[in-house]
Design a protein around this motif. Sequence first.
Motif, PDB file in Angstrom:
ATOM      1  N   GLU A 107       0.786  -1.232   0.000  1.00 52.95           N
ATOM      2  CA  GLU A 107       0.000   0.000   0.000  1.00 52.95           C
ATOM      3  C   GLU A 107       0.818   1.283   0.000  1.00 52.95           C
ATOM      4  OE1 GLU A 107      -3.492   0.791   1.879  1.00 52.95           O
ATOM      5  OE2 GLU A 107      -4.085  -1.287   2.215  1.00 52.95           O
ATOM      6  N   ASP A 108       2.043   1.203   0.554  1.00 52.06           N
ATOM      7  CA  ASP A 108       2.832   2.437   0.629  1.00 52.06           C
ATOM      8  C   ASP A 108       3.489   2.802  -0.705  1.00 52.06           C
ATOM      9  OD1 ASP A 108       4.323   0.163   0.876  1.00 52.06           O
ATOM     10  OD2 ASP A 108       5.820   1.030   2.223  1.00 52.06           O
ATOM     11  N   SER A 137       2.952   4.179  -4.298  1.00 47.67           N
ATOM     12  CA  SER A 137       1.868   4.905  -4.965  1.00 47.67           C
ATOM     13  C   SER A 137       1.842   4.620  -6.463  1.00 47.67           C
ATOM     14  CB  SER A 137       2.047   6.402  -4.758  1.00 47.67           C
ATOM     15  OG  SER A 137       3.175   6.835  -5.484  1.00 47.67           O
ATOM     16  N   SER A 189      13.524   4.354  -3.924  1.00 50.55           N
ATOM     17  CA  SER A 189      12.360   4.715  -3.123  1.00 50.55           C
ATOM     18  C   SER A 189      12.270   6.192  -2.732  1.00 50.55           C
ATOM     19  CB  SER A 189      12.313   3.848  -1.867  1.00 50.55           C
ATOM     20  OG  SER A 189      13.505   4.035  -1.130  1.00 50.55           O
ATOM     21  N   ARG A 222      -7.417  -2.802  -2.020  1.00 54.28           N
ATOM     22  CA  ARG A 222      -6.602  -1.645  -2.379  1.00 54.28           C
ATOM     23  C   ARG A 222      -7.296  -0.788  -3.436  1.00 54.28           C
ATOM     24  NH1 ARG A 222      -0.301  -0.379  -3.778  1.00 54.28           N
ATOM     25  NH2 ARG A 222      -0.802   1.815  -3.876  1.00 54.28           N
ATOM     26  N   ARG A 270      -8.907   7.911  -1.856  1.00 54.13           N
ATOM     27  CA  ARG A 270      -7.722   8.734  -2.062  1.00 54.13           C
ATOM     28  C   ARG A 270      -7.903   9.654  -3.261  1.00 54.13           C
ATOM     29  NH1 ARG A 270      -3.070   5.198  -2.853  1.00 54.13           N
ATOM     30  NH2 ARG A 270      -4.018   4.247  -1.058  1.00 54.13           N
TER      31      ARG A 270
END
Lengths: 138, 457
Positions: B91-92, B94, B235, B320, B327
């Motif tokens: 999930e982190d 994007s 990252s 998700r 979002r």
Amino acid sequence: MEFEFIVEGGNFIKAGTASSQLKKILKQLNVDPKVVKRVVVALYEAEVNIVAHAYSGVVQITISTESINIRLVDEGPGIPDINLAMQTGYSTASSEVREMGFGAGMGLPNMKNNSDVLNITSEVGKGTIVEMSFFLNQ
Amino acid sequence: MENRKFHHSLKIREDLCVGCSHCMNVCPTEAIRVKNGKAIIHEEKCIDCGKCFAECPSSAIIIEHDEFDDIFLFKHRIALVPAIFTGQFPEDISFRQIHSVLLDIGFTNVFEVENGAELLSEAINNYAAENPDIKPIISSFCPAIVRLIQVKFPSLVDNLLLLKAPLDISAMFLKKEMTDAGIPEEDIGIFYITPCAAKIAAIKDPVGEPSSPISGAINMDYLFNKVYHQVIKKSNQSCTLPATSILTDTARNWSLTNGEARNIKGRSLAIDEIHNVISFLEKLENDEITDIDFLELRACDQSCAGGVLTPGNRFLTVERLQKQQIRNSQLAKGQKHPDAFRSILEEKEYLNERMSVGSVAPRSMMKLDENMSEAMKKMDQVNQILKVLPMIDCSVCGSPSCQALAQDIVKGDAELKQCIFIQRTMEQKGELDPAESNLILRNIWGFEKTNKYRRLK
């Protein structure tokens, strides 16, 4: 070729067994899918009729390259007025049967529409014989 | 047409196959047999659902896709990415990060497949209004389902929705946008990131269309590895804004279960997983189920989120995608990449005019013979054979069931002696030499498996 199936009166869970079996057979015999559909729909209706109204019945099927002939013989209450029963929407189904989604009065009309020949003979208090033919005219 | 070959992306690697028969036992159309210790896929029965691929413990079944480097054959290289691709990552990570890496590894543009779905709800509802006699209309979204209906439910082919899938609509839009901008067609490479085998088959061998506008397909598990590796490495670096418009909720959920059905007027139903679909279609074909207007059918459990090439857990993928809704609604407006494609709705008229596909022909795999009287003779033979078979579907004969063996024998592809029960009796009656029955087994399962015990001694 000949096939025979037993239909149990009152058992809606098994209604459609004969038509499903016959469908499998006709597909293997390379019968035109449109004819298969008509045969299966008509037989399913006839099967449900036995389940809903009669005590027990037998489905006898004869297949040749020219036609498919189905004869359903049941032991049951019989049909007092066949012409009335043939009318769309006419039904003598019990409220119990209607609650299960059957008994809309479409059975016999549907059988007539899907078969090439439909013959019904009935004796009140004894039972009904339904004969349907489907021509393959290949 | 009768004898043409069908393109399948599922292939068995003989060097890796150990003939364990796991695939044969899960195939919903009984398309697999074991011979000489290897599995064989029968092309005319395979519907590319990928169940065998998911089941194989030896990774011997592969899904043939295009080489990644093929994208460099084109000056403009577009990754056509399904919404579920993002759902494969933790999930982190994007969409922006994923998107930037896709550009880093060589694509010049990224476009989400489901943009094509923005036009579809309306188009399907119009189609339904124009074809009131077709009941139910069966979605043609899942190519494995289209093939299933062709081979197993030929009387339902006329119920198939004759409109393009989001994938083809998106590709058509991209081609138009780019050629309008003066880019020659041969410079445009559109590559679909596929979650399953069936979509590849549909691209290489479309049903109801002469050819597909897609240049190639790349397996999602392969690309996931490539992208994830890069995402981890970079990252903390900045990433570019996605050059793609934000999908509406309807479009983003299109490939999930109930993604189509919920948008269609009337009584619509969504069914996923191939066995569920088969048992429903059996009833539908008998007219036991009536009064349904639209049927969304998908071969995989949880639809495309459960595609055989998706590395992630299908339930987490669905979660998700649904979270993304929240979002996106929070995302500031006006945050749009300057090179972004226009909204697909700008070309609504052009695309709607080209939305139809040709009719789908049945190709029944059930028939024993083309000629009915021959088929009747063969059915008699099959029934005679079935009388002597044990009917336990042990598959030691190399066919998935007693019924399948009986049909294989009548077709001349197998012998009654392959049944282990028959062998035992024949040996006892002195009709078969034990050495020969061992040879028969070896011809099915290979030397290795039939000689393990002998070597132990």
